[in-house]
Scaffold this active site. Structure first.
Site, PDB file in Angstrom:
ATOM      1  N   ASP A  58      -7.808  -7.534   0.947  1.00 41.67           N
ATOM      2  CA  ASP A  58      -6.813  -7.717   2.008  1.00 41.67           C
ATOM      3  C   ASP A  58      -7.442  -7.323   3.329  1.00 41.67           C
ATOM      4  O   ASP A  58      -8.356  -6.488   3.373  1.00 41.67           O
ATOM      5  CB  ASP A  58      -5.575  -6.844   1.767  1.00 41.67           C
ATOM      6  CG  ASP A  58      -5.807  -5.405   2.216  1.00 41.67           C
ATOM      7  OD1 ASP A  58      -5.402  -5.053   3.345  1.00 41.67           O
ATOM      8  OD2 ASP A  58      -6.412  -4.625   1.455  1.00 41.67           O
TER       9      ASP A  58
ATOM     10  N   GLY B 134       1.028   3.783   2.086  1.00 43.56           N
ATOM     11  CA  GLY B 134       1.397   4.356   3.370  1.00 43.56           C
ATOM     12  C   GLY B 134       0.496   5.481   3.818  1.00 43.56           C
ATOM     13  O   GLY B 134       0.527   5.881   4.985  1.00 43.56           O
TER      14      GLY B 134
ATOM     15  N   ASP C  30       0.848  -1.183   0.000  1.00 45.30           N
ATOM     16  CA  ASP C  30       0.000   0.000   0.000  1.00 45.30           C
ATOM     17  C   ASP C  30       0.892   1.244   0.000  1.00 45.30           C
ATOM     18  O   ASP C  30       2.111   1.157   0.130  1.00 45.30           O
ATOM     19  CB  ASP C  30      -0.971  -0.009   1.171  1.00 45.30           C
ATOM     20  CG  ASP C  30      -0.283  -0.074   2.526  1.00 45.30           C
ATOM     21  OD1 ASP C  30       0.925   0.201   2.595  1.00 45.30           O
ATOM     22  OD2 ASP C  30      -0.955  -0.407   3.511  1.00 45.30           O
TER      23      ASP C  30
END
Length: 377
Positions: free
Chosen positions: A268, A95, A93
């Protein structure tokens, strides 16, 4: 501007889809659930167990890895796959979400987000360009654009401001990614909160910019499930049919099943391992709380038909004992059982879509969860 496509759509059943995504580190079967290895490790599990459970791809977190041990250090040590020993496909990802959720002292500007590290208080600046640089240093197969995520509920003005900023950051993220090696991918992220016309505008603009895949972000951040599903229904049809669609941070098995029914390909969530550490097991009977006293004398396994050995080989009484005693083994066993269940669910979904029986699979799976598992008298 369009980009090479590494996704092949193999079959559809209604809005549900199954396909495969080719990455530099291997194939990913979709729909896919990505277990979350936040800081380069899967809490309570060895990487071989993650692979044996059926996961094709895992997620790493840019925010945590850039702060410790550092992206440049990981790059010198061969990249995230070699550093961790996972070796397979990885998505990182951007961040941005962790900056918003973990850093109390932060400042968002057009240029970047500045924040204080939760580790040592050091001042850090994260721009779209730096986010992409970090992800490229990590060597992830799929990088995410930097975006700003607003927790719901929120005012329209705040949601629209963040959505427009995320679009400008998407363009900068793409420019920063242009020199990446062939086969590596960058996904754009649709924002717009719980407002349909903003979701549509974000999806259109991202499609015009052009990405290898598209994520639906800013959901599962406080809104009811019905709102989340409604936003997926608004967003998924607005995205290119031939590109993968990723619903970020979701979720429960029911969330996943319902999102697949609405055209989502990738997921996820930390829930399988986090819930396992707290004594919760995911099964075809629904969630089972092993902390409950009713399991204290129950000799049955969690699921005698499970494909995962730990779900068949250990009694509920033993798992209950481990959880109540605070033994690390309890958290480890339940984490692997949960990850394996999620992967078994994804395999069942893929097979059902391929055979044109997804609605039947969906109905039977939901009925199993609703029925639950009654302990013996």
């Amino acid at each position: 501007m369009n980009l090479p496509n590494h996704f092949e759509l193999l079959a559809t059943d209604g809005a549900a889809r199954t396909g495969r995504l080719t990455t530099p580190h291997g194939l990913v079967r979709t729909p896919a659930f990505m277990p979350v290895g936040t800081a380069g490790a899967m809490k309570g599990m060895h990487w071989r167990e993650v692979r044996d459970a059926g996961a094709d791809i895992v997620l790493g977190n840019t925010y945590h890895l850039m702060l410790r041990p550092g992206a440049e250090r990981i790059a010198r040590l061969g990249g995230l796959q070699r550093f961790t020993g996972w070796g397979g496909p990885m998505l990182t990802d951007s961040g941005g979400f962790q900056v918003m959720s973990l850093s109390e002292l932060r400042k968002v500007t057009e240029k970047a987000v500045t924040f204080r590290s939760h580790i040592d208080g050091a001042k850090v600046e994260l721009s779209p360009e730096r986010s992409i640089e970090v992800q490229r240093l990590l060597g992830s197969d799929i990088a995410m654009q930097m975006d700003e995520c607003v927790r719901l509920p929120a005012e329209r003005a705040d949601i629209e401001r963040a959505m427009q900023l995320s679009l400008r950051w998407a363009e900068r993220s793409k420019r920063a990614f242009e020199s990446a090696s062939d086969g590596y991918m960058l996904f754009g992220i649709v924002q717009g909160g719980d407002i349909p016309d903003l979701r549509h505008a974000s999806a259109r603009s991202l499609t015009d910019i052009g990405f290898h895949g598209y994520a639906i972000g800013g959901l599962a951040v406080g809104e009811p499930q019905a709102v989340m599903l409604s936003m997926i229904e608004e967003t998924a049809p607005a995205l290119p049919v031939d590109r993968p669609r990723y619903l970020m941070g979701v979720g429960t098995p029911e969330d996943i099943l319902e999102a697949v029914a609405r055209g989502v390909d990738m997921f996820d969530c930390v829930m399988p391992t986090r819930n396992g550490r707290h004594g919760m097991a995911f099964t075809r009977f629904g969630q089972i709380n092993l902390r409950n006293a009713r399991h204290i004398d129950d000799p049955r396994p969690l699921d005698e038909e499970s494909l995962w050995p730990a779900a068949r080989d250990y009694s509920r009484a033993y798992l209950h004992h481990l959880v109540r005693a605070g033994e690390t083994l309890g958290a480890m066993l339940l984490s692997e059982i949960n990850v394996a269940y999620y992967q078994e669910l994804m395999q069942g979904i893929r097979a059902a879509v391929a055979s044109g029986t997804f609605e039947d699979f969906r109905t039977k799976t939901r009925a199993g969860w609703a029925r639950g598992d009654i302990a013996p008298m």
